[in-house]
Design a protein around this motif. Structure first.
Motif, PDB file in Angstrom:
ATOM      1  N   PHE A   1      -5.483   1.412  -2.693  1.00 34.44           N
ATOM      2  CA  PHE A   1      -5.149   1.565  -4.100  1.00 34.44           C
ATOM      3  C   PHE A   1      -4.133   2.691  -4.313  1.00 34.44           C
ATOM      4  O   PHE A   1      -3.302   2.620  -5.207  1.00 34.44           O
ATOM      5  CB  PHE A   1      -6.434   1.852  -4.896  1.00 34.44           C
ATOM      6  N   GLN A   2      -4.196   3.742  -3.505  1.00 39.22           N
ATOM      7  CA  GLN A   2      -3.224   4.811  -3.745  1.00 39.22           C
ATOM      8  C   GLN A   2      -1.865   4.522  -3.122  1.00 39.22           C
ATOM      9  O   GLN A   2      -0.906   5.258  -3.352  1.00 39.22           O
ATOM     10  CB  GLN A   2      -3.748   6.177  -3.306  1.00 39.22           C
ATOM     11  N   LYS A   3      -1.782   3.455  -2.353  1.00 37.70           N
ATOM     12  CA  LYS A   3      -0.492   3.146  -1.719  1.00 37.70           C
ATOM     13  C   LYS A   3       0.267   2.016  -2.393  1.00 37.70           C
ATOM     14  O   LYS A   3       1.493   1.996  -2.431  1.00 37.70           O
ATOM     15  CB  LYS A   3      -0.744   2.742  -0.254  1.00 37.70           C
ATOM     16  N   ALA A   4      -0.458   1.023  -2.899  1.00 37.08           N
ATOM     17  CA  ALA A   4       0.173  -0.222  -3.351  1.00 37.08           C
ATOM     18  C   ALA A   4       1.205   0.013  -4.451  1.00 37.08           C
ATOM     19  O   ALA A   4       1.050   0.895  -5.279  1.00 37.08           O
ATOM     20  CB  ALA A   4      -0.894  -1.182  -3.860  1.00 37.08           C
ATOM     21  N   PRO A   5       2.268  -0.758  -4.416  1.00 39.46           N
ATOM     22  CA  PRO A   5       3.227  -0.740  -5.517  1.00 39.46           C
ATOM     23  C   PRO A   5       2.669  -1.639  -6.626  1.00 39.46           C
ATOM     24  O   PRO A   5       1.746  -2.422  -6.395  1.00 39.46           O
ATOM     25  CB  PRO A   5       4.479  -1.362  -4.914  1.00 39.46           C
ATOM     26  N   ALA A   6       3.233  -1.545  -7.836  1.00 34.77           N
ATOM     27  CA  ALA A   6       2.807  -2.445  -8.907  1.00 34.77           C
ATOM     28  C   ALA A   6       3.805  -3.568  -9.116  1.00 34.77           C
ATOM     29  O   ALA A   6       3.575  -4.456  -9.923  1.00 34.77           O
ATOM     30  CB  ALA A   6       2.596  -1.666 -10.200  1.00 34.77           C
ATOM     31  N   ALA A   7       4.924  -3.511  -8.387  1.00 33.46           N
ATOM     32  CA  ALA A   7       5.926  -4.568  -8.532  1.00 33.46           C
ATOM     33  C   ALA A   7       6.923  -4.443  -7.391  1.00 33.46           C
ATOM     34  O   ALA A   7       6.949  -3.437  -6.682  1.00 33.46           O
ATOM     35  CB  ALA A   7       6.641  -4.462  -9.874  1.00 33.46           C
ATOM     36  N   LYS A   8       7.712  -5.473  -7.207  1.00 33.17           N
ATOM     37  CA  LYS A   8       8.778  -5.413  -6.219  1.00 33.17           C
ATOM     38  C   LYS A   8      10.115  -5.168  -6.909  1.00 33.17           C
ATOM     39  O   LYS A   8      11.070  -4.732  -6.298  1.00 33.17           O
ATOM     40  CB  LYS A   8       8.827  -6.751  -5.463  1.00 33.17           C
TER      41      LYS A   8
ATOM     42  N   ILE B   1      -3.042  -5.028  -4.503  1.00 38.51           N
ATOM     43  CA  ILE B   1      -3.091  -4.446  -3.159  1.00 38.51           C
ATOM     44  C   ILE B   1      -2.964  -5.525  -2.090  1.00 38.51           C
ATOM     45  O   ILE B   1      -2.621  -5.234  -0.949  1.00 38.51           O
ATOM     46  CB  ILE B   1      -4.377  -3.618  -2.934  1.00 38.51           C
ATOM     47  N   TYR B   2      -3.221  -6.790  -2.468  1.00 38.75           N
ATOM     48  CA  TYR B   2      -2.996  -7.902  -1.529  1.00 38.75           C
ATOM     49  C   TYR B   2      -1.764  -8.729  -1.895  1.00 38.75           C
ATOM     50  O   TYR B   2      -1.366  -9.605  -1.163  1.00 38.75           O
ATOM     51  CB  TYR B   2      -4.218  -8.821  -1.488  1.00 38.75           C
ATOM     52  N   GLU B   3      -1.199  -8.475  -3.067  1.00 33.62           N
ATOM     53  CA  GLU B   3      -0.053  -9.278  -3.525  1.00 33.62           C
ATOM     54  C   GLU B   3       1.235  -8.828  -2.850  1.00 33.62           C
ATOM     55  O   GLU B   3       2.188  -9.588  -2.746  1.00 33.62           O
ATOM     56  CB  GLU B   3       0.086  -9.159  -5.053  1.00 33.62           C
TER      57      GLU B   3
ATOM     58  N   VAL C   1       8.351  -1.829   3.988  1.00 36.52           N
ATOM     59  CA  VAL C   1       9.207  -2.375   2.939  1.00 36.52           C
ATOM     60  C   VAL C   1       8.303  -3.149   1.985  1.00 36.52           C
ATOM     61  O   VAL C   1       7.327  -3.749   2.409  1.00 36.52           O
ATOM     62  CB  VAL C   1      10.254  -3.339   3.555  1.00 36.52           C
ATOM     63  N   ILE C   2       8.615  -3.111   0.690  1.00 42.11           N
ATOM     64  CA  ILE C   2       7.792  -3.847  -0.271  1.00 42.11           C
ATOM     65  C   ILE C   2       8.213  -5.304  -0.327  1.00 42.11           C
ATOM     66  O   ILE C   2       9.369  -5.624  -0.640  1.00 42.11           O
ATOM     67  CB  ILE C   2       7.891  -3.217  -1.674  1.00 42.11           C
ATOM     68  N   GLU C   3       7.293  -6.177   0.033  1.00 43.47           N
ATOM     69  CA  GLU C   3       7.556  -7.615  -0.036  1.00 43.47           C
ATOM     70  C   GLU C   3       6.364  -8.284  -0.684  1.00 43.47           C
ATOM     71  O   GLU C   3       5.238  -7.809  -0.537  1.00 43.47           O
ATOM     72  CB  GLU C   3       7.718  -8.210   1.384  1.00 43.47           C
ATOM     73  N   MET C   4       6.597  -9.421  -1.347  1.00 48.33           N
ATOM     74  CA  MET C   4       5.467 -10.175  -1.847  1.00 48.33           C
ATOM     75  C   MET C   4       4.872 -10.942  -0.661  1.00 48.33           C
ATOM     76  O   MET C   4       5.600 -11.522   0.146  1.00 48.33           O
ATOM     77  CB  MET C   4       5.914 -11.142  -2.943  1.00 48.33           C
TER      78      MET C   4
ATOM     79  N   ARG D   1       2.310 -14.816  -3.552  1.00 46.10           N
ATOM     80  CA  ARG D   1       3.097 -15.931  -4.086  1.00 46.10           C
ATOM     81  C   ARG D   1       2.239 -17.139  -4.408  1.00 46.10           C
ATOM     82  O   ARG D   1       2.428 -17.800  -5.417  1.00 46.10           O
ATOM     83  CB  ARG D   1       4.160 -16.362  -3.059  1.00 46.10           C
ATOM     84  N   LEU D   2       1.281 -17.460  -3.522  1.00 49.15           N
ATOM     85  CA  LEU D   2       0.507 -18.699  -3.697  1.00 49.15           C
ATOM     86  C   LEU D   2      -0.714 -18.503  -4.593  1.00 49.15           C
ATOM     87  O   LEU D   2      -1.186 -19.463  -5.204  1.00 49.15           O
ATOM     88  CB  LEU D   2       0.043 -19.223  -2.336  1.00 49.15           C
ATOM     89  N   ILE D   3      -1.244 -17.307  -4.639  1.00 49.29           N
ATOM     90  CA  ILE D   3      -2.485 -17.069  -5.377  1.00 49.29           C
ATOM     91  C   ILE D   3      -2.255 -16.118  -6.542  1.00 49.29           C
ATOM     92  O   ILE D   3      -2.581 -16.436  -7.674  1.00 49.29           O
ATOM     93  CB  ILE D   3      -3.569 -16.478  -4.442  1.00 49.29           C
ATOM     94  N   GLY D   4      -1.686 -14.961  -6.269  1.00 47.68           N
ATOM     95  CA  GLY D   4      -1.317 -14.039  -7.338  1.00 47.68           C
ATOM     96  C   GLY D   4      -2.437 -13.110  -7.758  1.00 47.68           C
ATOM     97  O   GLY D   4      -3.610 -13.425  -7.658  1.00 47.68           O
ATOM     98  N   HIS D   5      -2.048 -11.966  -8.315  1.00 47.90           N
ATOM     99  CA  HIS D   5      -3.030 -10.914  -8.592  1.00 47.90           C
ATOM    100  C   HIS D   5      -3.904 -11.236  -9.807  1.00 47.90           C
ATOM    101  O   HIS D   5      -4.955 -10.642  -9.957  1.00 47.90           O
ATOM    102  CB  HIS D   5      -2.338  -9.558  -8.751  1.00 47.90           C
TER     103      HIS D   5
END
Lengths: 324, 324, 324, 324, 324, 324
Positions: free
Chosen positions: B147-154, B204-206, B212-215, B220-224
């Motif tokens: 949770f402290q690492k994840a980005p909120a968007a690409k 955090i799984y999206e 590098v930040i990638e989706m 892509r298939l399930i979504g947050h």
């Protein structure tokens, strides 16, 4: 057991009626002369008829609530061009005294045979993982019972007991029919079959249907797209060695089955399996929905009344060359 | 530990460079004279610079892959109006040899202090049930680290390490700020706070964001939207005596947080709590997104270039009366 | 007959090439050193390869126009990460000297066997009137020849010689497959079959396809929805005793086959036959279109590049349980 | 002063009524027996009740027009499931004889204290130019009086005397609350505050509200988005040395406050200040609108009836953990 | 006065050029061999040509900025299929030394005669009030000068000096032409004429057009729909005894002239006068826009390239029966 | 010949009526006291009035069907605020006994003079080919008769006998008026004129209008856009030497006349001629439609009731300066 008597679809103007119905709605009103009277919507598995109670309306009707089973005596008459039942006597019966199955709208198909079809389709899944998950869902926690009762909609199509079962079975038949045409494309048929079996499974919680079909708060606030996917996801998490890749693809098929975001799929189909299931689901709903509107249109009308759901009038004539 | 050297944002035409970067992309090409050369996109936490390798391009660049850390020696030049780095020497370094945090884009906010803010908000939830679920999610299975690492968007906003944390913390601050204004309406604040904490937890799984930040395919298939709701639903099912009514309302807040079906919410907000969370979420994303575009626009431009995301140009001037 | 030589899909970096192609595009340019050079797009039935002519570019290339058949000698090299053919010699050949069928993109299916399938479907129409009209259209004025050549699109799917034939045959197979599932609804199968055979017949004028597939002015200004319907309407007017009611229904099936006004159908499907044809048409186009994008995506990519046509990325993995 | 008597929300079936109302609508009709009767919609500040006049309907009702104040004597009864007032006597009163404030729907908030809040916000504007313009508008031409009376809407929310004032005050509170959260972004708070104060100022001409709230021709043909902006622009043109740059930004905030072209803003927000005001305006309208629908829904209903304005049903339950 | 020399539309490959242009854009770049070179976009009233400066690029081009007038000596050549001017010498001239009107794109119509047409239309307004307001706007504050220069757009149509004037004059001609056809409907012609004269008057501030046509911050943030209406509203407020009813209707015509909210009109046309003006405005823009695209398409093309503005290809052939 | 008697628009409360009408709808109902009564919708060329039959309802009304001509005797009364005719006697008349033209809604324009206008426009077409086709269509197969009777719509505008003729004539007048304004653009006027004459020709089959205007199954399932184009295409195929290029352009004008795909044009206008016809068609429909709504709005109302067709209220005031 009290005899059902005449069914709604068999009632005609002018005849006396003595029959058993379920109450769907009821209202006590006051006529312009100050006397109370009541309107009751009387239902059996073939449809609804409006009953008017003029005599001792308050005494007779006040104790009744929607879902109650009643014995009714009265006469059929026509008001403002529509049939109604002028009720002389109406009284509550016990559920045990009547054949409940004669009162609730139910699929015209044979439920046990549809259930056995579903069983065969489950048995036919070649992927051990997928089969395990499907079996866990259908057979492990009483869902098998609910599955044969739930409707697939409240509105135009499959809006009756067994509707979900019937809808599911027809999509499976369509998958079986279409798959060979596109076999060379290399789709994973198991995924489509599992998707067909599971995509609407959340509908068993989206509607209440013990007596009258209503959308539940669960259905309105959460909806079966999420519910189906979550149920499957939970079953997967309890299945050992279920491949993550397969989980991804199966959940995607479920989430995408409404085809577009604006129809409630949070993701549009991005695989051929998801697209195929979506289209066969849509085809079944449209063919049955169209048929249902066409059947409900009086024979002498070329067109149905305007359908808000489809945004069009439907044409009701089937051309039969031999007839002409 | 090898020194980072100059950061991307500090590079100027004409100067020599000796610095450490991460490789984001790389391509080996053939010039018109038949000689191979290479383009490498060199990244650190402040941004990207294009590197051109003319000398021994194949030998130097072929072994490198995106995510590799490299030491680079070269000179800054301008080509077609843009700065680029003419690379003389480029070689792979080990992660241990460098300060990785200098290479990956990270929130400008202080992560530990944001984390402590989150902790305080969790502690402040008055509903025992909701608090139990939130704590189970954050503290029971290592999610606290992610949770402290994840980005909120690409894309435009919060597209860096800690972005999800920062976004969550700001929405919580906004909830705290706005709630008293509408306290008399009787909203359930705990629901809004829990929604703020949990609505994007699936991110955090999206995304993948180790370098590098990638989706991800999951994203892509399930979504947050689904993922967050499912994670919470699972935690609820493991919480004893969690009221079904509360489950319904919490899941609805999560499913509805995109505000409209066409933005990926399978249900639109039907409660005030869901609407409030949706709007504060949107407000944070828009204010940070606008700011990020405005900051990236050269000072001499009145307007940003056309933003596809927002469907408009943004005006970059802030009027400061005292200055004028 | 000059030997075709290597096909486009078989070319590799570094090898010498001597082969026959068709020219799809060509441009003569001037290099920065003032010398002219030329780019030619070389096509055969397996795809396209860019050719660069450095030597005597003007003399060699100026006389060539798109559609010309050429013999080419040169070497395969890589530029900016893409294969190209450095052409040493390029010269026009006569159509008679080469096997034209090796140069033009063509359906991978067997055309004669598809044609015989079509013939069987026509023979299987039970309505004498419909069969008469279908036969008049297919067999009376040379259209049978065009029908086996026309593509069904210029873009993603069926964009090759025989594409219309293939698309038509697959929809017919799907009609045959699905019809029994819904036989009890009492649809007029002949109408659906006739609709499948005729709905895209106007595409033989919507595209030019003797060598390269292009949309004609007829296609752009008028379009196959009108053209197909008009062709059928004309044939009906030449058929004695064709029932007006049947005309209405058949034309409606044709006009409605795009499903919605905004996709070019002046009327949405108002009958089940029209709806069924529309959906099977759409299903075939989507399955083949998805497959074609997925096949064109490099194996190492999980997702296709963003598809403007479908408004999404496509996921390319097919899960094969046994493989894993 | 004649006593108001019972308020609409306090009326119950079966009781006698003697009270003062305002007439919102009235119609004289003929019953099936040929006798005239009348329907009058009777209003006070708590709501509306339908009155039926059977006795001397023409004589009693013909002289009355909407907006008239009347004294009414009669009895409460129920017809078709709804309460109505069977009127025995109805007669026009003079405005001076009654407490008008008991008849007109008015904000539940305290108007003087809201007005003083507004005054404080004006005083708190740091920009001399903006403050000058705001003061000129509010204090120079009698607008201050209208501003405390105008409604902010005719429909769901703030549709009462003082509605504009209340809406404005709440947005200002929200600005004060949210601004500190995003202070570091460097927004110009004065612009947002001035925008909050002025964006709906044109509503004082958009509605008529001396007795019944109606949209004026000015409101329908011109609308408050233009009117507010024009009023401000005129005030600016009368303010010496108002910076052109500031004029641009303030007018933009006003023009953009509906957020999108299709909602009546000729320009979408292109600055953060404009976006922030738009979103806080929208948030206030949605929270109050949702609350108003939820409050109007009978307690026993889980969901409101379908709201055309919001395109959804609203869920009416607030979960209160302690209660359960 | 220095002679203009050849116009852009008269330049051909291979010839020497000595001519005067205005600079629209300029960039200094570095070639792969490290030598600087420059690209300059050279403009005159007939169009643009790209100039490449290889010799002393920095010295010659660095001092120049867009809008500068330059004398250029060089040779026409073709690169990548497009004409360009290889510049040998380029030097700044003074505005006084050249005929500026040869450099700026200007309406092909005769400006003085269009202005006199406008004057006649103003004189022809029968309503004293409307005429007073129109005259005040056009003649009282120097706007008459700006009005003859302003463009009506930056994009496809009327994107040149005098464009607003030309557009206005043509709409007025169309009003004069159409009005008699619908005279019996009783429209107020003066309102339509005043609307035609004034609806785009705000465009004089929406664009900057002293040298190059650009949208101003005023145009982007505020826009001419508001500006035109505000200018008129202000003039009305300075006109004695202007009827409020007429103000309402005139402002409505102006606010509604884009026809739909999503095109920037805060109100859609609700009167026939507003609708008529909107449609004639749109007709003029579409006919000139289509013509401009068609004229810019090479003769040998049947279709224009895809127009994003119109969402279609345009067909360029005009059928001339006599020619054929 | 039986005298018509009073027209619908001349009937007033309280007076006796003896007049001839056509029956548009009829229903036999049962009153609450069990006695049958009937409702008949009585129509003449000025409008409709509801008739109520209390005496011998079944005997009098049962034999009548919509379209029947009847003589009626009764009295005008008011019920629920609306005029109705209490029928004492109603009896079927023969068509020959009455002046049918007094019963059917018909254009207020003079049909023969409009027809002669059409004839002149046909005569004025300069292109021999186009004129030949237009003449073939209008004069060769009885269409000339239908053309003067058909309505142009069922709804708001031109919804009466002669409506198509009137609509066509007005568009032609508008073409004649506008063409000179844009003559310099080089449009092919003949194409626009032929398009105006032929674009709605299919409406003669889209509606039935011998007595009551109804959309036919042909109209609903096929529609006039296709029908008009097909009729013209057929006429072209019977015209020798009609240039293919001209066919393409004419059919495009016809197919594109609804302007957008979502309004039923399978192709949007891609030529200026098609765009011009579309816009003048639209202008005529909108001006007449607006006028018709405004005329039907009671004088004391500033605004029409909400128009679903136009998505707005219409303002009904025309400002007349002299009046004020």
């Amino acid at each position: 057991m009290i005899s059902k008597g005449k069914y709604v679809t068999d009632l005609h103007e002018g005849e006396g009626v003595k029959a058993v119905f379920m109450i769907s709605e009821r209202k006590i009103l006051v006529a312009r002369n100050g006397k109370p009277y009541a309107k009751v919507l009387l239902t059996d598995k073939t449809g609804d008829i409006l009953g008017i109670v003029w005599e001792e309306a308050r005494q007779q009707v006040a104790p009744l609530v929607p879902g109650d089973v009643v014995g009714v005596k009265g006469n059929m008459e026509s008001f403002e061009g529509r049939l109604q039942l002028r009720v002389e006597k109406i009284m509550k019966l016990k559920d045990e005294e009547v054949d409940m199955s004669s009162l609730v709208r139910t699929t015209p198909s044979d439920i046990p045979s549809l259930m056995s079809e579903i069983r065969d389709h489950i048995a036919g899944i070649r992927s051990a993982c997928l089969k395990a998950v499907v079996e866990k869902i259908f057979f492990d926690n009483g869902l098998w019972e609910l599955f044969q009762k739930a409707p697939a909609a409240k509105g135009i199509h499959h809006n009756y007991i067994g509707g979900l079962l019937e809808h599911t079975a027809y999509i499976l038949r369509a998958v079986d029919a279409i798959y060979p045409v596109y076999r060379h494309l290399g789709l994973n048929k198991d995924l489509v079959v599992a998707g067909a079996l599971l995509h609407d499974i959340g509908k068993i919680y989206e509607y209440s249907y013990s007596r009258v079909i209503e959308m539940t708060p669960m259905g309105r606030l959460i909806g079966h797209v999420y519910l189906s996917t979550h149920i499957v996801d939970q079953a997967i998490s309890k299945t050992e060695n279920f491949p993550e890749e397969l989980r991804l693809q199966l959940l995607h098929v479920l989430l995408g089955h409404h085809g577009q975001l604006e129809y409630g799929s949070p993701k549009p189909p991005m695989t051929r399996e998801a697209m195929l299931l979506h289209m066969l689901d849509d085809l079944d709903a449209k063919l049955i929905g169209f048929s249902s509107i066409i059947n409900a249109t009086p024979d002498e009308e070329d067109f149905s009344s305007y359908s808000e759901v489809y945004g069009r009038f439907l044409y009701t004539r089937v051309f039969d060359e031999e007839e002409k």
